[in-house]
Write a protein that holds these residues in place. Sequence first.
Motif, PDB file in Angstrom:
ATOM      1  N   PRO A 360       0.799  -1.228   0.000  1.00 56.35           N
ATOM      2  CA  PRO A 360       0.000   0.000   0.000  1.00 56.35           C
ATOM      3  C   PRO A 360       0.828   1.273   0.000  1.00 56.35           C
ATOM      4  O   PRO A 360       0.286   2.355  -0.242  1.00 56.35           O
ATOM      5  CB  PRO A 360      -0.824  -0.119   1.289  1.00 56.35           C
ATOM      6  N   VAL A 361       2.124   1.158   0.253  1.00 57.92           N
ATOM      7  CA  VAL A 361       2.956   2.363   0.305  1.00 57.92           C
ATOM      8  C   VAL A 361       3.891   2.492  -0.894  1.00 57.92           C
ATOM      9  O   VAL A 361       4.589   3.503  -1.030  1.00 57.92           O
ATOM     10  CB  VAL A 361       3.775   2.413   1.616  1.00 57.92           C
ATOM     11  N   THR A 362       3.928   1.486  -1.743  1.00 54.81           N
ATOM     12  CA  THR A 362       4.752   1.572  -2.945  1.00 54.81           C
ATOM     13  C   THR A 362       4.143   2.560  -3.936  1.00 54.81           C
ATOM     14  O   THR A 362       2.925   2.639  -4.077  1.00 54.81           O
ATOM     15  CB  THR A 362       4.902   0.191  -3.598  1.00 54.81           C
ATOM     16  N   GLU A 363       5.011   3.286  -4.650  1.00 52.91           N
ATOM     17  CA  GLU A 363       4.578   4.244  -5.657  1.00 52.91           C
ATOM     18  C   GLU A 363       5.144   3.849  -7.016  1.00 52.91           C
ATOM     19  O   GLU A 363       6.259   3.320  -7.104  1.00 52.91           O
ATOM     20  CB  GLU A 363       5.060   5.650  -5.301  1.00 52.91           C
ATOM     21  N   ILE A 364       4.375   4.096  -8.066  1.00 50.97           N
ATOM     22  CA  ILE A 364       4.850   3.855  -9.429  1.00 50.97           C
ATOM     23  C   ILE A 364       4.524   5.065 -10.292  1.00 50.97           C
ATOM     24  O   ILE A 364       3.558   5.789 -10.039  1.00 50.97           O
ATOM     25  CB  ILE A 364       4.219   2.586 -10.048  1.00 50.97           C
ATOM     26  N   ARG A 365       5.340   5.274 -11.307  1.00 50.57           N
ATOM     27  CA  ARG A 365       5.061   6.299 -12.311  1.00 50.57           C
ATOM     28  C   ARG A 365       5.690   5.857 -13.615  1.00 50.57           C
ATOM     29  O   ARG A 365       6.550   4.958 -13.642  1.00 50.57           O
ATOM     30  CB  ARG A 365       5.583   7.671 -11.874  1.00 50.57           C
ATOM     31  N   VAL A 366       5.275   6.487 -14.706  1.00 47.72           N
ATOM     32  CA  VAL A 366       5.775   6.154 -16.040  1.00 47.72           C
ATOM     33  C   VAL A 366       6.319   7.428 -16.671  1.00 47.72           C
ATOM     34  O   VAL A 366       5.681   8.480 -16.632  1.00 47.72           O
ATOM     35  CB  VAL A 366       4.647   5.548 -16.903  1.00 47.72           C
ATOM     36  N   ARG A 367       7.512   7.305 -17.268  1.00 44.08           N
ATOM     37  CA  ARG A 367       8.194   8.475 -17.818  1.00 44.08           C
ATOM     38  C   ARG A 367       8.472   8.279 -19.304  1.00 44.08           C
ATOM     39  O   ARG A 367       8.886   7.191 -19.732  1.00 44.08           O
ATOM     40  CB  ARG A 367       9.509   8.712 -17.070  1.00 44.08           C
ATOM     41  N   ASP A 368       8.255   9.323 -20.081  1.00 45.06           N
ATOM     42  CA  ASP A 368       8.566   9.298 -21.509  1.00 45.06           C
ATOM     43  C   ASP A 368      10.071   9.151 -21.675  1.00 45.06           C
ATOM     44  O   ASP A 368      10.837   9.978 -21.172  1.00 45.06           O
ATOM     45  CB  ASP A 368       8.078  10.586 -22.178  1.00 45.06           C
ATOM     46  N   MET A 377      -2.305   8.218 -17.359  1.00 45.32           N
ATOM     47  CA  MET A 377      -2.863   6.883 -17.550  1.00 45.32           C
ATOM     48  C   MET A 377      -2.781   6.439 -19.004  1.00 45.32           C
ATOM     49  O   MET A 377      -2.923   7.248 -19.927  1.00 45.32           O
ATOM     50  CB  MET A 377      -4.324   6.880 -17.117  1.00 45.32           C
ATOM     51  N   ASN A 378      -2.523   5.127 -19.179  1.00 46.31           N
ATOM     52  CA  ASN A 378      -2.584   4.456 -20.486  1.00 46.31           C
ATOM     53  C   ASN A 378      -1.611   5.017 -21.510  1.00 46.31           C
ATOM     54  O   ASN A 378      -1.826   4.863 -22.713  1.00 46.31           O
ATOM     55  CB  ASN A 378      -4.015   4.514 -21.037  1.00 46.31           C
ATOM     56  N   ALA A 379      -0.537   5.637 -21.047  1.00 47.99           N
ATOM     57  CA  ALA A 379       0.517   6.132 -21.942  1.00 47.99           C
ATOM     58  C   ALA A 379       1.779   5.314 -21.681  1.00 47.99           C
ATOM     59  O   ALA A 379       2.269   5.276 -20.551  1.00 47.99           O
ATOM     60  CB  ALA A 379       0.774   7.611 -21.699  1.00 47.99           C
ATOM     61  N   PRO A 380       2.327   4.626 -22.682  1.00 47.53           N
ATOM     62  CA  PRO A 380       3.491   3.772 -22.449  1.00 47.53           C
ATOM     63  C   PRO A 380       4.774   4.571 -22.263  1.00 47.53           C
ATOM     64  O   PRO A 380       5.011   5.570 -22.938  1.00 47.53           O
ATOM     65  CB  PRO A 380       3.559   2.913 -23.717  1.00 47.53           C
ATOM     66  N   ALA A 417       5.980   0.123 -19.688  1.00 48.95           N
ATOM     67  CA  ALA A 417       4.712  -0.182 -19.021  1.00 48.95           C
ATOM     68  C   ALA A 417       3.807   1.031 -19.121  1.00 48.95           C
ATOM     69  O   ALA A 417       4.208   2.101 -19.575  1.00 48.95           O
ATOM     70  CB  ALA A 417       4.959  -0.553 -17.560  1.00 48.95           C
ATOM     71  N   GLN A 418       2.585   0.850 -18.675  1.00 54.84           N
ATOM     72  CA  GLN A 418       1.663   1.974 -18.582  1.00 54.84           C
ATOM     73  C   GLN A 418       0.766   1.780 -17.365  1.00 54.84           C
ATOM     74  O   GLN A 418       0.547   0.655 -16.913  1.00 54.84           O
ATOM     75  CB  GLN A 418       0.827   2.121 -19.850  1.00 54.84           C
ATOM     76  N   LEU A 419       0.298   2.880 -16.815  1.00 61.84           N
ATOM     77  CA  LEU A 419      -0.631   2.826 -15.705  1.00 61.84           C
ATOM     78  C   LEU A 419      -2.011   2.514 -16.275  1.00 61.84           C
ATOM     79  O   LEU A 419      -2.487   3.215 -17.168  1.00 61.84           O
ATOM     80  CB  LEU A 419      -0.645   4.158 -14.959  1.00 61.84           C
ATOM     81  N   ASP A 420      -2.640   1.463 -15.757  1.00 62.87           N
ATOM     82  CA  ASP A 420      -3.944   1.079 -16.314  1.00 62.87           C
ATOM     83  C   ASP A 420      -5.043   1.063 -15.255  1.00 62.87           C
ATOM     84  O   ASP A 420      -6.101   0.472 -15.459  1.00 62.87           O
ATOM     85  CB  ASP A 420      -3.861  -0.267 -17.027  1.00 62.87           C
ATOM     86  N   GLY A 421      -4.824   1.722 -14.140  1.00 54.59           N
ATOM     87  CA  GLY A 421      -5.826   1.814 -13.093  1.00 54.59           C
ATOM     88  C   GLY A 421      -5.205   2.403 -11.856  1.00 54.59           C
ATOM     89  O   GLY A 421      -3.994   2.604 -11.781  1.00 54.59           O
TER      90      GLY A 421
END
Length: 539
Positions: A360-368, A377-380, A417-421
Amino acid sequence: MPHSIDTVTGLIAARAAEAPGATAVIADEGRLDYGGLDALGRRAAAGLAALGVGAGSRVAFWLPNSLAYLGLYLGCCRLGATAVAVNTRYRSAEVGDIVGRSGASVLVLWPGFRGIDFLGLLEGCDPAALAGIRHVVTVDPFGQGGPARLPGHLDHAARVDWHDLAGAPAMAPADGRDRAAPEAHCNIFTTSGTTRAPKFVAHHQASIAGHAQTAATAFGYPARRGGFMCVLPFCGVFGFNQVMAALAAGRPAVIRSAFDPAEVVALMDEHGVTDINGTDDMLAALMDAAGGPAAMARTPFIGWAAWGTGYETLGRRADAAGIRFCGLFGMSEIQALFSARPADDPVERRLKPGGTLASPVTEIRVRDPDNGAVLGMNAPGELEVRGPSLMAGYADDPAATAAAFTADGWFRTGDLAQLDGPRSLLFLQRMGDVLRLGGFLVSPAEIEAQLQAGPGIAAAQVVGVPGPDGTRPVGFVTLADGAGFDEAALQAHCAARLARFKVPVRIFALDDFPRAMSPNGMKIQRAALRRLAEEALQA
């Protein structure tokens, strides 16, 4: 169990205090309850200490899943030492590289495992790589014997029998040699090396113990009472994190030194197994061996790592039999069981790798990867992670460690990867496998899906080959039984569904894709496919 237990030995000691007579491990050599497992670790600690192992020492585990593996691992943790994982499928050059670079002073092996002369294989190692070994601990649970003398490269080392080492008086809780601590390094896993030597991924006890408790809670392990099947090798995080999560949950871990599908299915029935995770090829073999869904259908869900192509066919076959496969995600640097698809997701979503974060404390993000912008969201883009299951760093390689983290402390996974939710990710591809086609970033999986949808195609792989006009996609396929191969028709099939720059310039049919065993299971060798593609286009 609260997640405040921050050492590996503290985790096992807590389970032993809570339910000492509960079954902890069922192995080839026998079974242990939690009190016995804790005691075995304390005896192993005393035996290792007598060999000079202490805080900061490294012990190389060239050893299959076994009671000895768990006992020695707990012994290392109690002394503040590090277990260096070495795949039992590795041979002289690979073993010598890992043992030599890690600085291990003790090497543990099972000389006759699967009829292989492991001691003889050490003769092929560079003598300099074994110069730091002072003791070789041999595990011989079934009296298979073997040469009493170590090979010539190890004349300077002493051979120690595991049973003698484990016969030492158990280390008491107040023993001054006990150096278990949250910040103490306890594991080194190796990355999958391709063009360079594997890196050493180091974890400390807080990350291992904490993640075991987190994964157990997230996947509901403590609520179930049946056995937990652990057949993936402990030398990789997939197998290792599974057994640690089972033990954190107080479950009986059913472990095996080698994978035999028929035996595993029988054991699942015998011990009422309610949890198992595995790779796509392993789970396919189990379904074939089961001859029906009974042994596997009692599990609420089965976590799987789909590393091949054609996995959706397998997943839907399982779904039709009432078996819920749920995609997982993880890697050595952030541990396995990092995320999983919920069992109540629709099958189209549930089979995809990734899922909801376990912590519950882990964080994720996606970078170009091109302009560095953090994406929505939904951007690879490249997945970045921050959280408690992260590695301590790459052992003995501060430059690689620094390069792996952003200035604000996020780990660069190297995965597309991409954030999907909310708190959920979709794994797409390793960044090194992503193709730059026609000026666009393209996942090979997109092209592979269209190839596989072609008539008679069982599975597909796509790689990129550099050329004067940029990178060009090249496809490889395997065929369904009795199917013919028509390259032009398959290219036309893709051209009707994909942009022109995504259509493979050539497609080749193979009997099978080149594969190699990694610490976490069998994987397709994309580098070998690239070489085949380059040679074919140059011909």
